[in-house]
Scaffold this motif. Structure first.
Motif, PDB file in Angstrom:
ATOM      1  N   LEU A 152       0.889  -1.210  -0.146  1.00 50.54           N
ATOM      2  CA  LEU A 152      -0.021  -0.085  -0.022  1.00 50.54           C
ATOM      3  C   LEU A 152       1.005   1.248  -0.169  1.00 50.54           C
ATOM      4  O   LEU A 152       1.723   1.382   0.774  1.00 50.54           O
ATOM      5  CB  LEU A 152      -0.879  -0.011   1.151  1.00 50.54           C
ATOM      6  N   SER A 153       0.664   2.174  -0.737  1.00 47.63           N
ATOM      7  CA  SER A 153       1.061   3.457  -0.878  1.00 47.63           C
ATOM      8  C   SER A 153       0.964   4.334   0.441  1.00 47.63           C
ATOM      9  O   SER A 153       0.161   4.143   0.847  1.00 47.63           O
ATOM     10  CB  SER A 153       1.015   4.020  -2.424  1.00 47.63           C
ATOM     11  N   TYR A 154       2.130   5.186   0.501  1.00 51.01           N
ATOM     12  CA  TYR A 154       1.800   6.179   1.614  1.00 51.01           C
ATOM     13  C   TYR A 154       1.462   7.598   1.139  1.00 51.01           C
ATOM     14  O   TYR A 154       1.105   8.422   1.905  1.00 51.01           O
ATOM     15  CB  TYR A 154       3.249   6.279   2.399  1.00 51.01           C
ATOM     16  N   ALA A 155       1.022   7.442  -0.123  1.00 49.84           N
ATOM     17  CA  ALA A 155       0.603   8.888  -0.780  1.00 49.84           C
ATOM     18  C   ALA A 155      -0.704   9.077  -0.756  1.00 49.84           C
ATOM     19  O   ALA A 155      -1.253   9.676  -1.740  1.00 49.84           O
ATOM     20  CB  ALA A 155       1.285   8.728  -2.195  1.00 49.84           C
ATOM     21  N   GLY A 156      -1.600   8.361   0.068  1.00 48.87           N
ATOM     22  CA  GLY A 156      -2.861   8.627  -0.117  1.00 48.87           C
ATOM     23  C   GLY A 156      -3.682   7.810  -0.442  1.00 48.87           C
ATOM     24  O   GLY A 156      -3.365   6.719  -1.041  1.00 48.87           O
ATOM     25  N   GLY A 157      -5.117   7.883  -0.269  1.00 50.31           N
ATOM     26  CA  GLY A 157      -6.023   6.817  -0.841  1.00 50.31           C
ATOM     27  C   GLY A 157      -6.211   5.688  -0.154  1.00 50.31           C
ATOM     28  O   GLY A 157      -6.428   4.574  -0.535  1.00 50.31           O
ATOM     29  N   PHE A 158      -5.901   5.730   1.262  1.00 48.64           N
ATOM     30  CA  PHE A 158      -5.656   4.529   1.861  1.00 48.64           C
ATOM     31  C   PHE A 158      -7.179   3.685   2.424  1.00 48.64           C
ATOM     32  O   PHE A 158      -7.274   2.484   2.152  1.00 48.64           O
ATOM     33  CB  PHE A 158      -5.146   4.869   3.365  1.00 48.64           C
ATOM     34  N   LEU A 159      -8.018   4.465   2.438  1.00 50.23           N
ATOM     35  CA  LEU A 159      -9.393   3.891   2.835  1.00 50.23           C
ATOM     36  C   LEU A 159      -9.830   3.113   1.360  1.00 50.23           C
ATOM     37  O   LEU A 159     -10.427   2.110   1.778  1.00 50.23           O
ATOM     38  CB  LEU A 159     -10.460   4.902   3.073  1.00 50.23           C
ATOM     39  N   ASP A 160      -9.447   3.606   0.447  1.00 57.61           N
ATOM     40  CA  ASP A 160     -10.001   2.820  -0.772  1.00 57.61           C
ATOM     41  C   ASP A 160      -9.094   1.403  -0.882  1.00 57.61           C
ATOM     42  O   ASP A 160      -9.575   0.575  -1.344  1.00 57.61           O
ATOM     43  CB  ASP A 160      -9.766   3.773  -2.199  1.00 57.61           C
ATOM     44  N   ALA A 161      -8.006   1.601  -0.584  1.00 53.95           N
ATOM     45  CA  ALA A 161      -6.986   0.560  -0.654  1.00 53.95           C
ATOM     46  C   ALA A 161      -7.261  -0.527   0.324  1.00 53.95           C
ATOM     47  O   ALA A 161      -7.114  -1.643   0.093  1.00 53.95           O
ATOM     48  CB  ALA A 161      -5.641   1.109  -0.296  1.00 53.95           C
ATOM     49  N   VAL A 162      -7.921  -0.017   1.555  1.00 50.76           N
ATOM     50  CA  VAL A 162      -8.479  -1.028   2.588  1.00 50.76           C
ATOM     51  C   VAL A 162      -9.446  -1.889   1.855  1.00 50.76           C
ATOM     52  O   VAL A 162      -9.343  -3.219   1.904  1.00 50.76           O
ATOM     53  CB  VAL A 162      -9.147  -0.425   3.694  1.00 50.76           C
ATOM     54  N   GLU A 163     -10.417  -1.338   1.223  1.00 51.53           N
ATOM     55  CA  GLU A 163     -11.426  -2.364   0.482  1.00 51.53           C
ATOM     56  C   GLU A 163     -10.598  -3.155  -0.736  1.00 51.53           C
ATOM     57  O   GLU A 163     -11.149  -4.277  -0.612  1.00 51.53           O
ATOM     58  CB  GLU A 163     -12.374  -1.387  -0.120  1.00 51.53           C
ATOM     59  N   GLU A 164      -9.692  -2.914  -1.074  1.00 50.93           N
ATOM     60  CA  GLU A 164      -8.802  -3.588  -2.040  1.00 50.93           C
ATOM     61  C   GLU A 164      -8.261  -4.714  -1.327  1.00 50.93           C
ATOM     62  O   GLU A 164      -8.357  -5.975  -1.600  1.00 50.93           O
ATOM     63  CB  GLU A 164      -7.928  -2.985  -3.006  1.00 50.93           C
ATOM     64  N   VAL A 165      -7.664  -4.519  -0.028  1.00 51.88           N
ATOM     65  CA  VAL A 165      -7.013  -5.643   0.634  1.00 51.88           C
ATOM     66  C   VAL A 165      -8.011  -6.514   1.157  1.00 51.88           C
ATOM     67  O   VAL A 165      -7.741  -7.727   1.169  1.00 51.88           O
ATOM     68  CB  VAL A 165      -6.424  -4.948   1.923  1.00 51.88           C
ATOM     69  N   VAL A 166      -9.329  -6.203   1.444  1.00 45.34           N
ATOM     70  CA  VAL A 166     -10.234  -6.981   1.842  1.00 45.34           C
ATOM     71  C   VAL A 166     -10.673  -7.972   0.939  1.00 45.34           C
ATOM     72  O   VAL A 166     -10.831  -9.076   0.911  1.00 45.34           O
ATOM     73  CB  VAL A 166     -11.488  -6.319   2.245  1.00 45.34           C
TER      74      VAL A 166
END
Length: 346
Positions: free
Chosen positions: A7-21
């Protein structure tokens, strides 16, 4: 070979969480959260721990200079607890520009501090009364440096595990040797499989010669950008900004570890040119100067047959975990790329 997501540190984390799920459901083994001068990785991993149930979680990586060794150990034990024993502590040194420029702490003795940090963390996880008389860390603090009231203490809680896996991000010869000696995992960046033994082989072998057998095999965790298909050649350009940033701008001239790595790969003149452009503020030109061939060698971008060949090359070079960053237009495409990657694993 295991698969993972970076996961990038450059933002968009909450969207990335759904991708991890979603990726957890298709069998991806590990998710790492980076930390530079961004949101901290720890709070994000706590959120991920609550949203997932099987996938391993880790820092990728946190710098050793800005948290005390015991705080690192406490944090790792806490994340291991809330995730049910799924946490891996990834550490590194970052570089002087970030440590001194953003955090205001000296960048000194990276090798010595790394070894001592790992040794202290393992004391904490074993619930020993922490007593350490190192060159860089003394616990309890000596009387002549404080009130003299410090006493050895052990962690109040009982950790899920008495040894949480430690991964070290290392590039230089001595750092890689130390990693092969003391860590459960190694996280190099911009890994060029055909050049790996030439660049790191002697360091790895020297470290393995001193390695405690109880550590088990070294988990070689390599990150790469990913896009699979006959129509993804244009995605090579999507990977270039990160390479240009690291080779050209992630460190001062003469103190850029990624520039040094590109030079050791045989791209010295190109690396110099990228750095000159980047440091002159010509970021677009620096990005355009990154050769397609270098991107191809350190990435998984291309038709299925090409990606399968590259995976075989990574495996032959000793890679055991493939951490990918999909170059995708949306989450659906990202998950599809990872699923396809899994079908191509050697």
């Amino acid at each position: 070979m295991r698969t993972g997501i970076f996961l990038s540190y450059a933002g968009g984390f909450l969207d990335a969480v759904e991708e991890v799920v979603e990726l957890e459901k298709v069998g991806v083994d590990i998710a790492l959260v980076a930390e530079a001068y961004s949101f901290d990785a720890i709070s994000q991993l706590g959120f991920l721990a609550a949203r997932t149930s099987r996938i391993e979680l880790g820092t990728g990586v946190v710098p050793i200079y800005i948290r005390t060794p015991t705080l690192l150990a406490m944090t790792a034990a806490g994340l291991d607890y809330v995730s049910g024993g799924r946490f891996r502590l990834g550490i590194g040194t970052s570089g002087p520009q970030v440590m001194e420029g953003f955090h205001g702490v000296p960048f000194d003795a990276p090798l010595g501090r790394t070894r001592e940090v790992v040794e202290i963390c393992r004391q904490v996880w074993r619930r020993e009364n922490v007593q350490y008389d190192g060159k860089h860390y003394q616990i309890p603090l000596p009387a002549d440096r404080g009130t003299g009231l410090g006493k050895p203490l052990h962690l109040i809680n009982h950790p899920v595990r008495d040894r949480i896996p430690v991964t070290i991000a290392a590039l230089g010869p001595k750092n890689v040797e130390l990693t092969a000696e003391i860590a459960e995992g190694w996280q190099p960046v911009f890994f060029y499989p055909e050049k790996a033994d030439e660049v790191w082989g002697s360091s790895l072998r020297a470290g393995f010669a001193k390695r405690d057998i109880s550590l088990g095999p070294l988990d070689v965790m390599v990150s790469a950008t990913l896009a699979i298909g006959d129509d993804v050649e244009d995605r090579l350009s999507w990977a270039k900004p990160q390479l240009a940033l690291y080779i050209g701008g992630m460190g001062a001239r003469g103190r850029n570890f990624y520039h040094n790595l590109a030079t050791r790969y045989g791209y010295g003149a190109v690396a110099d040119h990228i750095q000159d452009l980047y440091l002159a503020g010509k970021k677009v030109e620096a990005i355009n100067a990154v050769p397609d061939e270098l991107v191809r060698q350190v990435s998984l971008v291309g038709p299925r047959g090409f990606v399968k060949e590259r995976l075989a090359a990574f495996a032959e070079a000793g890679v055991t975990t493939m951490l990918v960053h999909p170059l995708a237009g949306d989450r659906r495409e990202s998950v599809r790329f990872v699923e396809e990657l899994q079908s191509l694993l050697p």
